[in-house]
Design a protein around this motif. Structure first.
Motif, PDB file in Angstrom:
ATOM      1  N   GLY A  66      82.198  83.117   7.816  1.00  9.50           N
ATOM      2  CA  GLY A  66      81.716  82.905   9.050  1.00  9.50           C
ATOM      3  C   GLY A  66      82.302  81.659   9.640  1.00  9.50           C
ATOM      4  O   GLY A  66      83.193  81.319   9.398  1.00  9.50           O
ATOM      5  N   VAL A  67      81.542  81.212  10.755  1.00 11.57           N
ATOM      6  CA  VAL A  67      81.864  79.830  11.462  1.00 11.57           C
ATOM      7  C   VAL A  67      80.556  79.114  11.747  1.00 11.57           C
ATOM      8  O   VAL A  67      79.732  79.672  11.567  1.00 11.57           O
ATOM      9  CB  VAL A  67      82.564  80.307  12.679  1.00 11.57           C
ATOM     10  N   ARG A  68      80.903  77.837  12.103  1.00 13.35           N
ATOM     11  CA  ARG A  68      79.710  76.866  12.248  1.00 13.35           C
ATOM     12  C   ARG A  68      78.861  77.361  13.445  1.00 13.35           C
ATOM     13  O   ARG A  68      77.418  77.076  13.776  1.00 13.35           O
ATOM     14  CB  ARG A  68      80.129  75.629  12.541  1.00 13.35           C
ATOM     15  N   MET A  69      79.367  78.415  14.491  1.00 16.83           N
ATOM     16  CA  MET A  69      78.655  78.908  15.671  1.00 16.83           C
ATOM     17  C   MET A  69      77.892  79.967  15.216  1.00 16.83           C
ATOM     18  O   MET A  69      77.220  80.742  16.113  1.00 16.83           O
ATOM     19  CB  MET A  69      79.572  79.055  16.664  1.00 16.83           C
ATOM     20  N   SER A  70      77.902  80.577  14.009  1.00 16.60           N
ATOM     21  CA  SER A  70      77.455  81.939  13.789  1.00 16.60           C
ATOM     22  C   SER A  70      75.784  82.059  13.920  1.00 16.60           C
ATOM     23  O   SER A  70      75.530  82.955  14.415  1.00 16.60           O
ATOM     24  CB  SER A  70      77.537  82.188  12.112  1.00 16.60           C
ATOM     25  N   ASN A  71      74.920  80.975  14.153  1.00 13.96           N
ATOM     26  CA  ASN A  71      73.675  81.106  14.343  1.00 13.96           C
ATOM     27  C   ASN A  71      73.384  80.068  15.630  1.00 13.96           C
ATOM     28  O   ASN A  71      72.095  79.382  15.489  1.00 13.96           O
ATOM     29  CB  ASN A  71      72.820  80.935  13.063  1.00 13.96           C
ATOM     30  N   ALA A  72      74.137  79.947  16.667  1.00 10.59           N
ATOM     31  CA  ALA A  72      73.907  79.112  17.474  1.00 10.59           C
ATOM     32  C   ALA A  72      72.727  79.310  18.395  1.00 10.59           C
ATOM     33  O   ALA A  72      71.998  78.131  18.792  1.00 10.59           O
ATOM     34  CB  ALA A  72      75.291  79.270  18.588  1.00 10.59           C
ATOM     35  N   SER A  73      72.241  80.554  18.397  1.00  8.92           N
ATOM     36  CA  SER A  73      70.845  80.547  19.122  1.00  8.92           C
ATOM     37  C   SER A  73      69.436  79.900  18.439  1.00  8.92           C
ATOM     38  O   SER A  73      68.715  79.461  18.709  1.00  8.92           O
ATOM     39  CB  SER A  73      70.484  82.059  19.038  1.00  8.92           C
ATOM     40  N   THR A  74      69.790  80.026  16.866  1.00  8.81           N
ATOM     41  CA  THR A  74      68.935  79.405  16.076  1.00  8.81           C
ATOM     42  C   THR A  74      68.945  77.858  16.473  1.00  8.81           C
ATOM     43  O   THR A  74      67.947  76.967  16.681  1.00  8.81           O
ATOM     44  CB  THR A  74      69.047  79.618  14.582  1.00  8.81           C
ATOM     45  N   PHE A  75      70.365  77.307  16.491  1.00  4.99           N
ATOM     46  CA  PHE A  75      70.394  75.817  16.685  1.00  4.99           C
ATOM     47  C   PHE A  75      69.928  75.590  17.936  1.00  4.99           C
ATOM     48  O   PHE A  75      69.317  74.416  18.306  1.00  4.99           O
ATOM     49  CB  PHE A  75      71.857  75.390  16.569  1.00  4.99           C
ATOM     50  N   MET A  76      70.044  76.239  19.088  1.00  2.00           N
ATOM     51  CA  MET A  76      69.650  75.825  20.206  1.00  2.00           C
ATOM     52  C   MET A  76      68.199  75.933  20.507  1.00  2.00           C
ATOM     53  O   MET A  76      67.616  74.974  20.902  1.00  2.00           O
ATOM     54  CB  MET A  76      70.205  76.830  21.230  1.00  2.00           C
ATOM     55  N   ASP A  77      67.589  76.817  19.732  1.00  2.00           N
ATOM     56  CA  ASP A  77      66.205  76.840  20.027  1.00  2.00           C
ATOM     57  C   ASP A  77      65.415  75.701  18.957  1.00  2.00           C
ATOM     58  O   ASP A  77      64.654  75.127  19.401  1.00  2.00           O
ATOM     59  CB  ASP A  77      65.561  78.212  19.297  1.00  2.00           C
ATOM     60  N   LEU A  78      66.011  75.214  17.881  1.00  2.00           N
ATOM     61  CA  LEU A  78      65.600  74.300  17.132  1.00  2.00           C
ATOM     62  C   LEU A  78      65.675  72.846  18.010  1.00  2.00           C
ATOM     63  O   LEU A  78      64.663  72.039  18.070  1.00  2.00           O
ATOM     64  CB  LEU A  78      66.341  74.260  15.709  1.00  2.00           C
ATOM     65  N   ALA A  79      67.067  72.773  18.375  1.00  2.00           N
ATOM     66  CA  ALA A  79      67.231  71.476  19.116  1.00  2.00           C
ATOM     67  C   ALA A  79      66.229  71.508  20.499  1.00  2.00           C
ATOM     68  O   ALA A  79      65.631  70.407  20.782  1.00  2.00           O
ATOM     69  CB  ALA A  79      68.462  71.398  19.631  1.00  2.00           C
ATOM     70  N   SER A  80      66.082  72.461  21.185  1.00  2.00           N
ATOM     71  CA  SER A  80      65.186  72.286  22.305  1.00  2.00           C
ATOM     72  C   SER A  80      63.774  71.781  21.800  1.00  2.00           C
ATOM     73  O   SER A  80      62.761  71.473  22.740  1.00  2.00           O
ATOM     74  CB  SER A  80      65.045  73.713  22.973  1.00  2.00           C
ATOM     75  N   ASN A  81      63.284  72.225  20.520  1.00  2.00           N
ATOM     76  CA  ASN A  81      62.107  72.013  20.132  1.00  2.00           C
ATOM     77  C   ASN A  81      62.154  70.625  19.298  1.00  2.00           C
ATOM     78  O   ASN A  81      60.980  70.417  18.587  1.00  2.00           O
ATOM     79  CB  ASN A  81      61.416  73.041  19.090  1.00  2.00           C
ATOM     80  N   GLY A  82      62.927  69.800  19.732  1.00  2.00           N
ATOM     81  CA  GLY A  82      62.867  68.503  18.768  1.00  2.00           C
ATOM     82  C   GLY A  82      63.290  68.323  17.556  1.00  2.00           C
ATOM     83  O   GLY A  82      62.796  67.780  16.846  1.00  2.00           O
ATOM     84  N   TYR A  83      64.637  68.799  17.110  1.00  2.00           N
ATOM     85  CA  TYR A  83      65.218  68.660  15.945  1.00  2.00           C
ATOM     86  C   TYR A  83      66.763  68.321  16.314  1.00  2.00           C
ATOM     87  O   TYR A  83      67.313  68.616  17.299  1.00  2.00           O
ATOM     88  CB  TYR A  83      65.439  70.077  15.019  1.00  2.00           C
ATOM     89  N   VAL A  84      67.338  67.797  15.436  1.00  2.00           N
ATOM     90  CA  VAL A  84      68.894  67.595  15.181  1.00  2.00           C
ATOM     91  C   VAL A  84      69.459  68.397  14.226  1.00  2.00           C
ATOM     92  O   VAL A  84      69.056  68.484  12.952  1.00  2.00           O
ATOM     93  CB  VAL A  84      69.258  66.048  15.038  1.00  2.00           C
ATOM     94  N   VAL A  85      70.281  69.446  14.666  1.00  2.00           N
ATOM     95  CA  VAL A  85      71.050  70.558  13.933  1.00  2.00           C
ATOM     96  C   VAL A  85      72.540  70.088  13.701  1.00  2.00           C
ATOM     97  O   VAL A  85      73.095  69.822  14.798  1.00  2.00           O
ATOM     98  CB  VAL A  85      70.812  71.832  14.358  1.00  2.00           C
ATOM     99  N   CYS A  86      72.823  70.097  12.530  1.00  2.00           N
ATOM    100  CA  CYS A  86      74.047  69.996  12.057  1.00  2.00           C
ATOM    101  C   CYS A  86      74.665  71.118  11.330  1.00  2.00           C
ATOM    102  O   CYS A  86      74.304  71.528  10.310  1.00  2.00           O
ATOM    103  CB  CYS A  86      74.260  68.720  11.220  1.00  2.00           C
ATOM    104  N   SER A  87      75.760  71.732  12.087  1.00  2.00           N
ATOM    105  CA  SER A  87      76.175  73.018  11.283  1.00  2.00           C
ATOM    106  C   SER A  87      77.616  72.793  10.803  1.00  2.00           C
ATOM    107  O   SER A  87      78.394  72.229  11.607  1.00  2.00           O
ATOM    108  CB  SER A  87      76.413  74.329  12.370  1.00  2.00           C
TER     109      SER A  87
END
Length: 434
Positions: free
Chosen positions: A175-196
């Motif tokens: 895989g790659v760090r971008m594999s679940n970018a949609s999940t990261f975007m949704d979490l960050a938009s809801n007030g999370y800091v995501v590190c892949s």
């Protein structure tokens, strides 16, 4: 869009070939104007967002630009050639053009344009990429004696105030760090800091902060293929799993420690007392294992990864499954392929199922119609690669679930789970099947 372009090119070339044959002329001037028109249409498509300009269109754009330059040169110099008309030459040119346009369009077919899954939060999202050097570990995939370097990408709320929980993601094998970018975007938009995390040599390819590329290890790829082919003994399999888990958990722990000790810039947005782990496949296995041993983790999500870290050696030096309940809230996603395999062999003790059965806050979810890669963005980014990698990773069953439904349902459950156990918002419940 790629297939549509090929169809247009084929229809034009056949029509133009018939026109040349019927009139018994080469019509070089007309073709020159068509070359220019095709390039202008392509550029117009990228400017109006009909074509989402990116790597998938580089080859085709280059080919059309060259054709347009050739056509413009011929029109300006009036050098249309003096070759006599020959039917075989016209037919050969048609075949060459169709093959070239098809080849140039293949990246757009393998990686089709797609709309990003919706985000549900109120924040716009920024990203940053860093490469950390772990001075305590030597890179084992090369013989240079260099220290292991781990590249990470962050997704975080833009122009936000306050502090937000940290979510660390680990990708699957190849895989790659971008594999679940949609999940990261949704979490960050809801007030999370995501590190892949990109796990060097376990990833298909890693591009560090200085734009250096590190390709995946062929030896590791062969290990995964052989392990899924069941060619190892039980002890050899256990030792292989242990090696993989040690590398992955070492990377995640190192990244967590680095973040904990960094305060400048957007790091000030991170609530270091609220951390969750999530991973896909091998990354989910590593996240689940690390959740057992670190006291700064609040919740863990495993996306269709066998919990390899739950295999242990007992006092008799025999391999068994950890019998201690999982200490944290744990959400396991299963592909329908895995569920079907377990139902076909009810005597098999699957570590995920066993751990869930003895743990108070363990949840299990299956989205119907999924295979192994359904819980990533790959079915959107490249349906072809998603199918191929599902076969390599085990579970080559064709996914029948709607890709957007699957990803958005998964993202909703991920958000609700972390909201409950990291932010303390509401309670979390989940159905067995979606």
């Amino acid at each position: 869009m790629g297939i549509f372009i090929i169809i247009i090119a084929v229809l034009f070339e056949i029509t133009f070939m018939v026109y040349c044959i019927r009139t018994k002329e080469n019509h070089t001037k007309t073709r020159s104007w068509v070359m220019i028109a095709a390039f202008v249409a392509f550029v117009s498509g990228t400017l109006t967002s009909v074509l989402d300009w990116g790597f998938r269109w580089y080859f085709l754009g280059g080919v059309l630009a060259i054709f347009a330059l050739i056509g413009a040169y011929k029109l300006l110099t009036r050098k249309f050639g003096k070759k006599p008309y020959r039917t075989w030459r016209i037919v050969c040119k048609m075949i060459r053009m169709v093959l070239l346009i098809t080849l140039a369009t293949m990246p757009a077919i393998a990686f089709p344009q797609y709309e990003n899954p919706r985000t549900t939060g109120r924040f716009a999202v920024d990203t940053s990429t860093y490469t950390f050097t772990d001075e305590s570990r030597i890179e084992t995939f090369v013989n240079t004696g260099e220290q292991r370097k781990v590249t990470v990408e962050f997704w975080y709320p833009r122009q936000a105030e306050g502090i937000y929980p940290l979510i660390v993601f680990s990708h699957g094998a190849f895989g790659v760090r971008m594999s679940n970018a949609s999940t990261f975007m949704d979490l960050a938009s809801n007030g999370y800091v995501v590190c892949s995390i990109d796990h060097p040599y376990h990833a298909a390819g890693t591009i560090d902060a200085d734009k250096n590329l590190t390709l995946g290890s062929k030896a590791f790829m062969q290990e995964v293929i052989d392990a899924n082919g069941n060619i190892f003994s039980e002890r050899e399999q256990f030792e292989l799993y242990t090696k993989w888990m040690d590398l992955r958990t070492g990377d995640i722990a190192f990244v967590l420690d680095t973040i904990q000790n960094t305060n400048e810039g957007f790091y000030s947005l991170i609530d270091r007392k609220k951390t969750g782990l999530i991973g896909h496949s091998l990354g989910g296995s590593a996240a689940a294992q690390l959740g057992r041993v670190r006291d700064d983790i609040g919740a863990v999500i495993n996306l269709d990864g066998s919990m390899l870290g739950e295999y242990r050696l007992n006092k008799a030096n025999e391999i068994g499954i950890n019998e201690e309940p999982y200490p944290l809230p744990l959400l396991n996603f299963y592909s329908e392929y895995v569920i079907n395999e377990l139902q076909a062999d009810p005597a098999y003790v699957y570590p995920n199922k066993y751990v869930s059965s003895i743990s108070a806050k363990a949840f299990e979810v299956c989205i119907k119609g999924t295979n192994h890669m359904s819980y990533t963005d790959l079915p959107l980014f490249s349906p072809f690669l998603a199918k191929q990698l599902s076969g390599v990773s085990g579970g080559a069953t064709k996914a029948t679930v709607d890709k957007y439904y699957c990803i958005e349902t998964m993202n909703t459950l991920v958000l609700e789970f972390f909201n409950c156990y990291l932010k303390g918002e509401g309670s979390f419940t989940a159905k067995e099947y979606y």
